[in-house]
Design a protein around this motif. Structure first.
Motif, PDB file in Angstrom:
ATOM      1  N   ALA A 203      10.389  -5.619   6.035  1.00 10.62           N
ATOM      2  CA  ALA A 203       9.201  -6.148   5.375  1.00 10.62           C
ATOM      3  C   ALA A 203       8.466  -5.061   4.597  1.00 10.62           C
ATOM      4  O   ALA A 203       7.981  -5.298   3.478  1.00 10.62           O
ATOM      5  CB  ALA A 203       8.270  -6.787   6.401  1.00 10.62           C
ATOM      6  N   ILE A 204       8.377  -3.856   5.171  1.00 10.23           N
ATOM      7  CA  ILE A 204       7.748  -2.754   4.448  1.00 10.23           C
ATOM      8  C   ILE A 204       8.513  -2.459   3.164  1.00 10.23           C
ATOM      9  O   ILE A 204       7.915  -2.279   2.096  1.00 10.23           O
ATOM     10  CB  ILE A 204       7.667  -1.497   5.337  1.00 10.23           C
ATOM     11  CG1 ILE A 204       6.639  -1.703   6.453  1.00 10.23           C
ATOM     12  CG2 ILE A 204       7.318  -0.266   4.509  1.00 10.23           C
ATOM     13  CD1 ILE A 204       6.609  -0.585   7.470  1.00 10.23           C
TER      14      ILE A 204
ATOM     15  N   ALA B 188       0.834  -1.203   0.000  1.00 15.50           N
ATOM     16  CA  ALA B 188       0.000   0.000   0.000  1.00 15.50           C
ATOM     17  C   ALA B 188       0.867   1.250   0.000  1.00 15.50           C
ATOM     18  O   ALA B 188       0.570   2.230  -0.707  1.00 15.50           O
ATOM     19  CB  ALA B 188      -0.923  -0.008   1.215  1.00 15.50           C
ATOM     20  N   ALA B 189       1.950   1.232   0.781  1.00 12.08           N
ATOM     21  CA  ALA B 189       2.844   2.391   0.843  1.00 12.08           C
ATOM     22  C   ALA B 189       3.543   2.613  -0.490  1.00 12.08           C
ATOM     23  O   ALA B 189       3.675   3.751  -0.958  1.00 12.08           O
ATOM     24  CB  ALA B 189       3.869   2.193   1.958  1.00 12.08           C
ATOM     25  N   GLY B 190       4.010   1.532  -1.105  1.00 18.12           N
ATOM     26  CA  GLY B 190       4.686   1.651  -2.391  1.00 18.12           C
ATOM     27  C   GLY B 190       3.783   2.221  -3.464  1.00 18.12           C
ATOM     28  O   GLY B 190       4.229   2.997  -4.321  1.00 18.12           O
TER      29      GLY B 190
ATOM     30  N   GLN C 277      12.564  15.534   4.581  1.00 10.69           N
ATOM     31  CA  GLN C 277      13.442  14.818   3.652  1.00 10.69           C
ATOM     32  C   GLN C 277      12.688  14.307   2.419  1.00 10.69           C
ATOM     33  O   GLN C 277      13.284  13.672   1.551  1.00 10.69           O
ATOM     34  CB  GLN C 277      14.113  13.641   4.370  1.00 10.69           C
ATOM     35  CG  GLN C 277      15.101  14.063   5.449  1.00 10.69           C
ATOM     36  CD  GLN C 277      15.710  12.883   6.178  1.00 10.69           C
ATOM     37  OE1 GLN C 277      15.689  11.752   5.694  1.00 10.69           O
ATOM     38  NE2 GLN C 277      16.271  13.131   7.352  1.00 10.69           N
ATOM     39  N   GLY C 278      11.386  14.578   2.365  1.00 10.82           N
ATOM     40  CA  GLY C 278      10.636  14.274   1.152  1.00 10.82           C
ATOM     41  C   GLY C 278       9.791  13.025   1.160  1.00 10.82           C
ATOM     42  O   GLY C 278       9.252  12.634   0.117  1.00 10.82           O
ATOM     43  N   VAL C 279       9.632  12.363   2.324  1.00 15.70           N
ATOM     44  CA  VAL C 279       8.811  11.151   2.325  1.00 15.70           C
ATOM     45  C   VAL C 279       7.341  11.518   2.161  1.00 15.70           C
ATOM     46  O   VAL C 279       6.902  12.596   2.587  1.00 15.70           O
ATOM     47  CB  VAL C 279       9.013  10.308   3.603  1.00 15.70           C
ATOM     48  CG1 VAL C 279      10.484  10.038   3.853  1.00 15.70           C
ATOM     49  CG2 VAL C 279       8.367  10.964   4.811  1.00 15.70           C
ATOM     50  N   SER C 280       6.574  10.620   1.547  1.00 15.45           N
ATOM     51  CA  SER C 280       5.151  10.876   1.353  1.00 15.45           C
ATOM     52  C   SER C 280       4.269   9.853   2.077  1.00 15.45           C
ATOM     53  O   SER C 280       3.050   9.974   2.072  1.00 15.45           O
ATOM     54  CB  SER C 280       4.810  10.885  -0.137  1.00 15.45           C
ATOM     55  OG  SER C 280       5.314   9.748  -0.794  1.00 15.45           O
ATOM     56  N   VAL C 281       4.901   8.844   2.714  1.00 15.89           N
ATOM     57  CA  VAL C 281       4.199   7.872   3.553  1.00 15.89           C
ATOM     58  C   VAL C 281       5.055   7.626   4.787  1.00 15.89           C
ATOM     59  O   VAL C 281       6.283   7.504   4.677  1.00 15.89           O
ATOM     60  CB  VAL C 281       3.958   6.528   2.823  1.00 15.89           C
ATOM     61  CG1 VAL C 281       3.241   5.543   3.747  1.00 15.89           C
ATOM     62  CG2 VAL C 281       3.169   6.723   1.538  1.00 15.89           C
ATOM     63  N   VAL C 282       4.405   7.537   5.943  1.00 18.29           N
ATOM     64  CA  VAL C 282       5.128   7.291   7.194  1.00 18.29           C
ATOM     65  C   VAL C 282       4.549   6.059   7.887  1.00 18.29           C
ATOM     66  O   VAL C 282       3.335   5.909   7.994  1.00 18.29           O
ATOM     67  CB  VAL C 282       5.042   8.505   8.145  1.00 18.29           C
ATOM     68  CG1 VAL C 282       5.668   8.181   9.505  1.00 18.29           C
ATOM     69  CG2 VAL C 282       5.739   9.716   7.546  1.00 18.29           C
ATOM     70  N   GLY C 283       5.443   5.187   8.365  1.00 21.40           N
ATOM     71  CA  GLY C 283       5.068   4.073   9.224  1.00 21.40           C
ATOM     72  C   GLY C 283       5.758   4.228  10.565  1.00 21.40           C
ATOM     73  O   GLY C 283       6.561   5.144  10.766  1.00 21.40           O
ATOM     74  N   MET C 284       5.474   3.324  11.489  1.00 18.57           N
ATOM     75  CA  MET C 284       6.078   3.461  12.817  1.00 18.57           C
ATOM     76  C   MET C 284       6.067   2.137  13.570  1.00 18.57           C
ATOM     77  O   MET C 284       5.274   1.241  13.279  1.00 18.57           O
ATOM     78  CB  MET C 284       5.328   4.520  13.642  1.00 18.57           C
ATOM     79  CG  MET C 284       4.043   4.086  14.327  1.00 18.57           C
ATOM     80  SD  MET C 284       2.698   3.589  13.224  1.00 18.57           S
ATOM     81  CE  MET C 284       2.228   5.175  12.544  1.00 18.57           C
TER      82      MET C 284
END
Length: 356
Positions: free
Chosen positions: A168-169, A141-143, A206-213
């Motif tokens: 894994a992500i 989904a993130a990709g 830094q330009g990320v458009s999806v964040v996980g945690m």
């Protein structure tokens, strides 16, 4: 007639005895949490397991202590519970293990279960689950959601379970977006909202458009991501309500059945110390609901991959698998051995960040 009367009397006496035994067998169970049971994350998932136990094990009594740090205070908390009559203790936080082992040695008639530990004792078992499967699916989904392939990850500590999730992500994202990267920022704390928010801001800058945690409470990360207008994949618990628009999916724990089964085995006298591992197939981990921005084609792809994982047709750690520096870790046709998964100490190719 006399014989029948004696038999009936004996049956009644036996029923009374069994009733008394069953009443005594209904245990009191204590749960110790490192954070608040309403944290929308790790501790709330553990407490959801406690509530499942309360509703599925007849006669059981449960109690809990929350916000107990990973130090000598947890020893005091467990001993207080034992003194109050608890005969089963769920020590739910990763750092509780050395203290639980010491208390278990002191109270051999009490059964202890630790979440995520790597050591056992005669009266202490462990339970955990392969969350990396749900994280692989979340990575898809993130990709799909990151047009430039830039994904960020807020991590508490570089322990094996967190490295599994990050890797894994990345693998899931790269399966649909060959340019995908996962940039990691460590907070050094399981629960520090200010550090969580700062990490999100650093990643977005830094330009990320999806964040996980992988921190105890995802809520600060989710809310910070919402304010910065980036998508989010969740962890521990279904927290879509905190950002319905930006939520993609995530991984959630379902501890209740494992906890209930443990208690039943203790009641029946069949419990044995072991390391219990659950996964998507067993239901111990689950894929969180999809957010509205996940299109139907992506949903179908993810659900098809979920079925393939459950049926053993898709292995997250199948080769070819390359390390961060490009070194081949697992050749095509092979799968990373379970022992190396459990002790994971590397990043896969595409992960940006250090192991410290």
């Amino acid at each position: 007639m006399k014989t029948r009367f004696l038999t009936l009397a004996g049956a009644l006496a036996l029923a009374a005895l069994l009733g008394s035994a069953n009443a005594q067998a209904a245990p009191a169970v204590g749960f110790v949490y490192v954070g608040a049971k309403t944290d929308g994350g790790y501790n709330q998932a553990q407490d959801a397991g406690r509530q499942y136990v309360q509703g599925h094990v007849p006669g059981v009594k449960t109690n809990f202590l929350e916000n107990v740090p990973e130090n000598a205070q947890v020893t005091q908390a467990m001993e207080r519970m034992i003194g109050a009559g608890d005969t089963i203790i769920f020590a739910t936080s990763y750092g509780y293990l050395p203290y639980a082992l010491e208390v278990a040695k002191k109270y051999p008639k009490v059964t202890f279960m630790h979440c995520g530990g790597a050591k056992l004792a005669p009266n202490l078992g462990t339970y955990f689950a392969d969350m990396f499967e749900a994280m692989y699916l979340s990575g898809i989904a993130a990709g799909k959601a990151a047009p430039d392939g830039k994904i960020g990850f807020v991590a508490a500590h570089p322990i094996p379970q967190i490295l599994q999730d990050i890797n894994a992500i990345e693998l899931g994202a790269r399966s649909v977006n060959p340019k995908a990267t996962v940039t990691v920022v460590y907070t050094g704390a399981w629960n520090d909202p200010s550090k969580d928010v700062a990490a999100v801001n650093t990643l977005v800058d830094q330009g990320v458009s999806v964040v996980g945690m992988h921190v105890d409470s995802p809520i600060p990360v989710i809310e910070a991501a919402r304010k910065r207008g980036v998508k989010v994949i969740g962890y521990h618990f279904d927290d879509m309500r905190f950002d319905p628009k930006g939520w993609l999916t995530g991984g959630t724990w379902n501890w209740g059945p494992i906890m209930a089964q443990t208690i039943r085995e203790v009641q029946a006298g069949t419990w044995k110390s072991q390391a219990i591992y659950g996964n998507l197939k067993s239901g111990a981990t689950q894929l969180a609901p999809f957010g509205p921005s996940v299109d139907p084609a992506t949903r179908k792809l993810i659900l098809d991959k979920e079925k393939a994982i459950e049926q053993g047709r898709l292995q997250v750690w199948a080769g070819p698998l390359y390390a961060q520096d490009g070194k081949l870790l697992v050749p095509a046709g092979s799968v990373l051995p379970r022992a190396q998964v459990d002790a994971m100490n590397f990043f896969v190719q595409g992960v940006v960040g250090s192991l410290k």
